[in-house]
Scaffold this active site. Sequence first.
Site, PDB file in Angstrom:
ATOM      1  N   THR A 133       9.324   3.595  -1.534  1.00  0.00           N
ATOM      2  CA  THR A 133      10.184   4.618  -1.918  1.00  0.00           C
ATOM      3  C   THR A 133      11.437   4.894  -1.068  1.00  0.00           C
ATOM      4  O   THR A 133      12.492   4.908  -1.526  1.00  0.00           O
ATOM      5  CB  THR A 133       9.536   6.013  -2.078  1.00  0.00           C
ATOM      6  OG1 THR A 133       8.345   5.775  -3.057  1.00  0.00           O
ATOM      7  CG2 THR A 133      10.439   7.053  -2.938  1.00  0.00           C
ATOM      8  N   PRO A 180       0.881  -1.312   0.055  1.00  0.00           N
ATOM      9  CA  PRO A 180       0.122   0.000   0.044  1.00  0.00           C
ATOM     10  C   PRO A 180       0.845   1.186   0.010  1.00  0.00           C
ATOM     11  O   PRO A 180       1.996   1.342   0.391  1.00  0.00           O
ATOM     12  CB  PRO A 180      -0.868  -0.281   1.418  1.00  0.00           C
ATOM     13  CG  PRO A 180      -0.491  -1.490   1.746  1.00  0.00           C
ATOM     14  CD  PRO A 180       0.680  -1.919   1.147  1.00  0.00           C
ATOM     15  N   SER A 181       0.141   2.362  -0.442  1.00  0.00           N
ATOM     16  CA  SER A 181       1.199   3.618  -0.215  1.00  0.00           C
ATOM     17  C   SER A 181       1.327   4.136   1.095  1.00  0.00           C
ATOM     18  O   SER A 181       0.619   3.923   2.086  1.00  0.00           O
ATOM     19  CB  SER A 181       0.409   4.742  -1.246  1.00  0.00           C
ATOM     20  OG  SER A 181      -0.551   5.093  -0.555  1.00  0.00           O
ATOM     21  N   GLY A 182       2.521   4.434   1.305  1.00  0.00           N
ATOM     22  CA  GLY A 182       2.965   5.171   2.559  1.00  0.00           C
ATOM     23  C   GLY A 182       3.709   3.936   3.341  1.00  0.00           C
ATOM     24  O   GLY A 182       3.904   4.191   4.479  1.00  0.00           O
ATOM     25  N   GLY A 186       6.391   2.240   2.825  1.00  0.00           N
ATOM     26  CA  GLY A 186       7.849   2.779   2.793  1.00  0.00           C
ATOM     27  C   GLY A 186       8.893   2.187   1.475  1.00  0.00           C
ATOM     28  O   GLY A 186       9.930   1.727   1.577  1.00  0.00           O
ATOM     29  N   GLU A 199       7.875   3.205  -9.544  1.00  0.00           N
ATOM     30  CA  GLU A 199       6.941   3.354 -10.377  1.00  0.00           C
ATOM     31  C   GLU A 199       7.194   3.779 -11.738  1.00  0.00           C
ATOM     32  O   GLU A 199       6.426   4.777 -12.211  1.00  0.00           O
ATOM     33  CB  GLU A 199       5.807   4.452  -9.916  1.00  0.00           C
ATOM     34  CG  GLU A 199       5.536   3.994  -8.360  1.00  0.00           C
ATOM     35  CD  GLU A 199       4.540   2.963  -8.182  1.00  0.00           C
ATOM     36  OE1 GLU A 199       3.672   2.864  -7.298  1.00  0.00           O
ATOM     37  OE2 GLU A 199       4.106   2.391  -9.638  1.00  0.00           O
TER      38      GLU A 199
HETATM   39  P1  ADP Z   1       5.731   4.524  -0.299  1.00  0.00           P
HETATM   40  O1  ADP Z   1       6.705   4.756  -1.369  1.00  0.00           O
HETATM   41  O2  ADP Z   1       5.468   3.082   0.026  1.00  0.00           O
HETATM   42  O3  ADP Z   1       4.182   5.256  -0.757  1.00  0.00           O
HETATM   43  P2  ADP Z   1       7.219   6.095   1.187  1.00  0.00           P
HETATM   44  O4  ADP Z   1       8.489   5.306   1.175  1.00  0.00           O
HETATM   45  O5  ADP Z   1       7.172   7.325   0.292  1.00  0.00           O
HETATM   46  O6  ADP Z   1       6.014   5.302   1.136  1.00  0.00           O
HETATM   47  O7  ADP Z   1       7.014   6.915   2.639  1.00  0.00           O
HETATM   48  C1  ADP Z   1       6.958   6.157   3.964  1.00  0.00           C
HETATM   49  C2  ADP Z   1       6.653   6.967   4.979  1.00  0.00           C
HETATM   50  O8  ADP Z   1       7.653   8.044   5.108  1.00  0.00           O
HETATM   51  C3  ADP Z   1       5.336   7.685   4.870  1.00  0.00           C
HETATM   52  O9  ADP Z   1       4.723   8.052   6.013  1.00  0.00           O
HETATM   53  C4  ADP Z   1       5.703   9.150   4.484  1.00  0.00           C
HETATM   54  O10 ADP Z   1       4.855  10.236   4.853  1.00  0.00           O
HETATM   55  C5  ADP Z   1       7.199   9.395   5.054  1.00  0.00           C
HETATM   56  N1  ADP Z   1       8.167  10.258   4.398  1.00  0.00           N
HETATM   57  C6  ADP Z   1       8.295  10.096   2.952  1.00  0.00           C
HETATM   58  N2  ADP Z   1       9.249  10.935   2.625  1.00  0.00           N
HETATM   59  C7  ADP Z   1       9.384  11.795   3.471  1.00  0.00           C
HETATM   60  C8  ADP Z   1      10.401  12.875   4.043  1.00  0.00           C
HETATM   61  N3  ADP Z   1      11.249  13.260   2.918  1.00  0.00           N
HETATM   62  N4  ADP Z   1      10.300  13.424   5.062  1.00  0.00           N
HETATM   63  C9  ADP Z   1       9.594  12.936   5.955  1.00  0.00           C
HETATM   64  N5  ADP Z   1       8.549  11.893   5.804  1.00  0.00           N
HETATM   65  C10 ADP Z   1       8.610  11.315   4.518  1.00  0.00           C
END
Ligand code: ADP
Length: 572
Positions: free
Chosen positions: A373, A367-369, A371, A496
């Site tokens: 990325t 799911p998105s969010g 971790g 993506e």
């Molecule tokens: P995904 O790729 O699975 O959608 P991410 O890895 O982008 O998820 O994000 C994981 C968590 O880290 C999320 O809760 C997001 O809000 C937080 N997050 C992502 N990038 C940053 C950042 N630069 N600073 C603070 N929090 C971040």
Amino acid sequence: MKQKNPVLHLVNEIEIPKWLLFFSVLLSVIGSIFQLIVPLFTQNIVDNFSEVIKNKYYIIVFVFIFLLSSILNGLSIYLLTKLGENIIYSLTNKVWNHILRLKTSFFDKNSNGELLSRIIDDTKSINSFITEIIPSFFPSIIVLFGSIFFLFMLDWETALIALISIPMYVILIIPISNVMQKLSYKTQLETAKVSGVIAHVLSKIKLVKLSNSINKEFRQTNSYLRNIYYLGVKEGVINSIVVPLSTLIMLVSMGGVLGFGGYRVASGAISPGTLIALIFYMTQLTDPIEKISSLFTGYKKTIGASQRLSEILSEEKENLQNNNLNILNSVDLSFNNVSFSYDENNHVFTNLSFTIPKNKITAIVGPSGSGKTTILNLISRLYEIQSGSIKYGTNSIYDYSLVNWRKNLGYVMQNSGVLNRTVKSNITYSLQETPCIEDIIYYSKLASTHDFIMKLPNDYNTLIGEKGINLSGGEKQRLDIARNFIKTPGILLLDEATSNLDSESEHKIQESIKNVSNDRTTIIVAHRLSTVLKADKIIFIDNGEITGMGTHEELLARHSKYKNMIELQQLK
Ligand code: ADP
């Protein structure tokens, strides 16, 4: 760590050409000594006009001193300007060079507009302190005390009357100039804010239009502009009091000196030339007082600017060349009990462990969010883990120099966009040397970019980006893929990467990924079924934890959320 004196700290950080500073101060000191001599000459000319006019040497010396003081003055202005430009140049270079090398987390915390204002405005106010205020300090002291000395030497009684203006000045002008400094500092802060907001709004102009938020944005900027307006009007009010008041003080004390001095001349106590010299010296008193008081207020302002710049300069940089360990070919990449958070309150991973097999395609889904990325951000070392280890073979990835590590790494990010340059230099942006056009075309074909590039007005030499042709989202993404393919990295990260593509391009890219991933470790953050199906290994991550690993079939059989995700996509 708090610096004791940020101004000195900063001055030490940049190499100020000390001889330039020394000579400019020296010249202005000499100029101020001449300034002190001139009234004495005038006194002599007035009192002994008939004799002076006959003495050609006296005239020559008088003319010479005037000329010399003008030349020295000109020279001092030139040297100070040169010094000022030198300081702005070195300081801006130093800060910019440092900012470029700071860790990614720094840019999460600081807005671009604010950084821009630090680079431009703060260096400017430090420059004006060093080149305008400091050099005028010594001449001001010399002129102030010299004038007082000569006033008393010429006639102490008239001198006492002339000096009445000084306490009046100190009591009135200094506190007011303090207020002025504060106002101008506030204006500077508001201006920095408004430029930050304007830059941000302009960069999101489409969103602003689509959200019908033009008025909202206008009102917000307007409130800053109104603050700047009120601050400016306040400055005007203060000026409207200060300027006539200081003229009044000057006129009153001038009247006193003229009246009392006239009486002294009439009574034969002093000569008319002495009275003129007294008035001359009196007029020279106010300017140094203002300059000396501006030294104190200017210093406060400079401390603020230096502190902000020192803060940036003390931020930790990425260490680009800490190690020369050679990158190994084809080894597994493993996360071992990795814990990571972007900031204190937001733990993304706690004790995360998994292995990415070498030369295979691994898909990360979830799911998105959750971790996904973030995993790519950690592998690419945009962010550093807090505990645990990430290993490439048996070495920690942090044992490799950052430059070498990133050379071996391709990372197609979400929306990395294009740079304002030609297509060709966009594709070859991460390479040290420009490859031959055949290579560029080869990798462009692999990323399905060649066909659309050939339709551009100047094919590979077409200017793209903000200042050139605008490309579609899918075209930008394919260019980014070409940029990473041509690096032929050992590890290829795709976030993506196919999200912006139509199904035909997507299909082509899938093929290319398959081709280029033959001899490299490929990690794809994927939502799409097609990507996932081709992966050798799938890692399912949910809320920072791995809840399943295996092939598509294995996960389909045992992971309900994965099964749901696949079913949902097939429905579409
Ligand atoms: P995904 O790729 O699975 O959608 P991410 O890895 O982008 O998820 O994000 C994981 C968590 O880290 C999320 O809760 C997001 O809000 C937080 N997050 C992502 N990038 C940053 C950042 N630069 N600073 C603070 N929090 C971040």
